[in-house]
Scaffold this active site. Structure first.
Site, PDB file in Angstrom:
ATOM      1  N   LYS A 217       0.831  -1.206   0.000  1.00 49.87           N
ATOM      2  CA  LYS A 217       0.000   0.000   0.000  1.00 49.87           C
ATOM      3  C   LYS A 217       0.873   1.267   0.000  1.00 49.87           C
ATOM      4  CE  LYS A 217      -3.111   3.061   0.669  1.00 49.87           C
ATOM      5  NZ  LYS A 217      -4.269   3.361  -0.114  1.00 49.87           N
ATOM      6  N   CYS A 271      -3.470  10.742   1.501  1.00 48.28           N
ATOM      7  CA  CYS A 271      -2.806   9.480   1.155  1.00 48.28           C
ATOM      8  C   CYS A 271      -1.417   9.712   0.585  1.00 48.28           C
ATOM      9  CB  CYS A 271      -3.669   8.730   0.145  1.00 48.28           C
ATOM     10  SG  CYS A 271      -5.354   8.568   0.699  1.00 48.28           S
TER      11      CYS A 271
HETATM   12  N1  SAJ Z   1      -1.879  15.103  -8.696  1.00 46.30           N
HETATM   13  C1  SAJ Z   1      -1.093  15.929  -9.483  1.00 46.30           C
HETATM   14  N2  SAJ Z   1      -0.772  15.522 -10.745  1.00 46.30           N
HETATM   15  C2  SAJ Z   1      -1.197  14.325 -11.252  1.00 46.30           C
HETATM   16  C3  SAJ Z   1      -1.983  13.483 -10.445  1.00 46.30           C
HETATM   17  C4  SAJ Z   1      -2.313  13.898  -9.168  1.00 46.30           C
HETATM   18  O1  SAJ Z   1      -0.689  17.020  -9.061  1.00 46.30           O
HETATM   19  O2  SAJ Z   1      -0.874  14.040 -12.408  1.00 46.30           O
HETATM   20  C5  SAJ Z   1      -2.236  15.536  -7.324  1.00 46.30           C
HETATM   21  C6  SAJ Z   1      -3.720  15.749  -7.125  1.00 46.30           C
HETATM   22  O3  SAJ Z   1      -4.114  17.017  -7.537  1.00 46.30           O
HETATM   23  C7  SAJ Z   1      -3.837  15.553  -5.637  1.00 46.30           C
HETATM   24  C8  SAJ Z   1      -2.779  14.488  -5.342  1.00 46.30           C
HETATM   25  O4  SAJ Z   1      -1.898  14.487  -6.443  1.00 46.30           O
HETATM   26  O5  SAJ Z   1      -3.495  16.737  -4.936  1.00 46.30           O
HETATM   27  C9  SAJ Z   1      -3.314  13.090  -5.145  1.00 46.30           C
HETATM   28  O6  SAJ Z   1      -4.363  12.826  -6.065  1.00 46.30           O
HETATM   29  P1  SAJ Z   1      -4.548  11.407  -6.783  1.00 46.30           P
HETATM   30  O7  SAJ Z   1      -5.757  11.511  -7.619  1.00 46.30           O
HETATM   31  O8  SAJ Z   1      -3.311  10.989  -7.467  1.00 46.30           O
HETATM   32  O9  SAJ Z   1      -4.705  10.372  -5.596  1.00 46.30           O
HETATM   33  P2  SAJ Z   1      -5.636  10.302  -4.273  1.00 46.30           P
HETATM   34  O10 SAJ Z   1      -4.854  10.860  -3.131  1.00 46.30           O
HETATM   35  O11 SAJ Z   1      -6.989  10.833  -4.514  1.00 46.30           O
HETATM   36  O12 SAJ Z   1      -5.755   8.728  -4.117  1.00 46.30           O
HETATM   37  C10 SAJ Z   1      -4.572   7.945  -3.994  1.00 46.30           C
HETATM   38  C11 SAJ Z   1      -4.653   6.801  -5.003  1.00 46.30           C
HETATM   39  N3  SAJ Z   1      -3.380   6.113  -5.109  1.00 46.30           N
HETATM   40  C12 SAJ Z   1      -2.766   5.906  -6.309  1.00 46.30           C
HETATM   41  O13 SAJ Z   1      -3.220   6.282  -7.353  1.00 46.30           O
HETATM   42  C13 SAJ Z   1      -1.491   5.147  -6.274  1.00 46.30           C
HETATM   43  C14 SAJ Z   1      -5.741   5.825  -4.581  1.00 46.30           C
HETATM   44  O14 SAJ Z   1      -5.747   4.679  -5.418  1.00 46.30           O
HETATM   45  C15 SAJ Z   1      -5.500   5.387  -3.114  1.00 46.30           C
HETATM   46  O15 SAJ Z   1      -6.514   4.501  -2.669  1.00 46.30           O
HETATM   47  C16 SAJ Z   1      -5.551   6.627  -2.265  1.00 46.30           C
HETATM   48  O16 SAJ Z   1      -4.471   7.478  -2.668  1.00 46.30           O
HETATM   49  C17 SAJ Z   1      -5.402   6.205  -0.814  1.00 46.30           C
HETATM   50  O17 SAJ Z   1      -6.437   6.147  -0.103  1.00 46.30           O
HETATM   51  O18 SAJ Z   1      -4.300   5.843  -0.394  1.00 46.30           O
END
Ligand code: SAJ
Length: 433
Positions: A217, A271
């Site tokens: 995880k 996360c």
């Molecule tokens: N972000 C960027 N650029 C990107 C992608 C995301 O700046 O290209 C930023 C987003 O704006 C946000 C942060 O990253 O601030 C996280 O967003 P996210 O959509 O990547 O992820 P979370 O935090 O919503 O969910 C993550 C997911 N993990 C992965 O994709 C590896 C999800 O599958 C997990 O279940 C979740 O964390 C968790 O609960 O751990």
């Protein structure tokens, strides 16, 4: 226990993961008691309503509450299966020590009602070794029960770690369809947990040991953090060089083996901005890239703030619209949000000149109190603000036509308004110089 008769389930913690999980399990026909420390959360759910924003969750919760399959309480009750989904925050100091107090408090409460044959599953993101720590805590509290892995004999209860990996905004779909890693304290524990998840998971369920599942995880989120850090570092380099990072990424991604993620104002949420620290804390000497990625993503937040301040100071007569507070698009979750950090810092500095638009909030968070900043709707901001700082790529912002924002000086931290072309590049160059 887990044959044809549906097990009774107690889900501990009714937040972003616990409530959807409880509702999905109830939807599969198992009677579920949801436990939460907040009386108002409990009352809301027992009315068949929800306290968080998540696609399709309201209808599902309403249905299972009405059918008597889900009820909430501030007391844990005896059940066949306990699913722990409480937060695991980390200390915001140099040490970044993971905070396990809520997990251990949940384990203590479960221990009081635990019976032979029960299954305990930890879903909260946790440092490696936490599931064993839970086992040891319960062993101390319940010497009358044989705990798994601590005795050669077969255990009285089963304990497993099964992390959630769902994406906010797609939680119900992903809870059902994502593959799951299920780590048992012993292989037998893993098999028990597997049988339980098969009741409501359509994705593949892969069994392993608890420590590997815990690390899996953390690794998933650290992997994403490192990749976002690459994009964010590129964007800071591009700012320095007066380049359009979105254009560079768009072109680089045409290479068949390159897939760069999107820069933004930093990484938020509970996360990805948190979990990598659990790895760093566990192996500080070795986790160099993972630590640096965290630092780069946090630095991006301060970089965005510095550029926003420069822009606002360059237009002293203008009102400033900050678009978005959530940590990412189309959700109401403001936890660890870089947009919120930037907007609040601007509010503290520029006071009532700052207007905040957040379609998913009805009030501003407490740190905006006494800054003079106001929450306004999108139309008001577009009409009255000469400076617009786009912090979250909410769909409703993406859809604002060029004509309605052409008048303003824009800082688009998400790269969703690239139709401004020349004008945006000119502003970028001006800020870079
Ligand atoms: N972000 C960027 N650029 C990107 C992608 C995301 O700046 O290209 C930023 C987003 O704006 C946000 C942060 O990253 O601030 C996280 O967003 P996210 O959509 O990547 O992820 P979370 O935090 O919503 O969910 C993550 C997911 N993990 C992965 O994709 C590896 C999800 O599958 C997990 O279940 C979740 O964390 C968790 O609960 O751990």
């Amino acid at each position: 226990m887990l044959g044809d008769i549906k097990p009774t389930v107690c889900v501990v913690g009714l937040g972003y993961i616990g409530l959807p999980t409880a509702a999905i399990i109830a939807g599969a026909g198992c009677p579920v008691l949801g436990f939460d420390v907040s009386q108002s959360v409990v009352d809301t759910i027992n009315r068949g309503e929800i306290h968080i924003e998540e696609v399709d969750l309201d209808g599902l919760v309403h249905g299972v509450v009405q059918r008597g399959l889900l009820r909430a309480s501030t007391r844990i009750e005896p059940s066949d299966v306990f699913v722990v989904a409480v937060p695991t925050p980390f200390a915001k100091d140099e040490d970044h020590k993971p905070g396990l107090s809520l997990v251990l408090a949940a384990a203590t409460e479960i221990a009081a009602v635990l019976k032979r044959g029960n299954l305990i599953i930890l879903e909260s993101t946790s440092p490696v070794g936490t599931t064993e720590q839970v086992r040891d805590l319960i062993a101390g509290l319940r010497p009358d029960l044989k705990l798994p892995g601590s005795t050669a004999e077969s255990a009285d209860v089963s304990i497993a770690y099964c992390p959630e990996r769902v994406l906010p905004g797609r939680i119900l779909v992903e809870l059902t369809h994502n593959d799951r890693s299920i780590g048992g304290i012993t292989p037998r524990c893993a098999r028990k947990a597997l049988a339980f998840y098969k009741r409501f998971v359509r994705g593949e369920c892969l069994t392993t040991d608890a420590r590997s599942a815990e690390m899996t995880k953390l690794v998933e989120n650290a992997y994403r953090d490192v990749n976002i850090a690459f994009a964010n570092e590129l964007s800071m380099i591009a700012d320095e060089m007066g380049l359009d990072v979105w254009e560079v990424i768009r072109l680089a991604n045409r290479h068949p083996r390159v897939n760069i993620l999107q820069p933004g104002p930093g990484v938020g949420g509970h996360c990805i901005a948190v979990d990598p620290w659990f790895i760093v804390h566990g192996a500080p000497e070795q986790a160099r890239l993972i630590r640096t990625a965290r630092e780069v993503n946090d630095a991006k937040m301060r970089h965005v703030l510095a550029r926003a301040i420069a822009l606002v100071e360059s237009a002293p007569t203008q009102q400033v619209g900050c678009l978005g507070l959530a940590f990412k698009a189309n959700i109401d979750d403001l936890r660890e949000s870089p947009a919120r950090f930037v907007a609040a810092s601007l509010a503290r500095r520029f006071g009532k000149r700052v207007k905040v638009v957040e379609p998913f909030a009805t009030t501003l968070p407490s740190e905006f109190a006494e800054t003079g900043a106001a929450l306004v709707d999108l139309d008001t901001a577009l009409e009255t603000c000469g400076v617009l700082i786009l912090l979250v790529d909410h769909e409703v912002f993406r859809a604002v036509p060029l004509d309605e924002r052409r008048h303003a000086q824009l800082y688009d931290t998400r790269g969703i308004w690239n139709d401004l072309g020349q004008a945006a590049s000119a502003l970028r160059l001006r800020l870079a110089s």
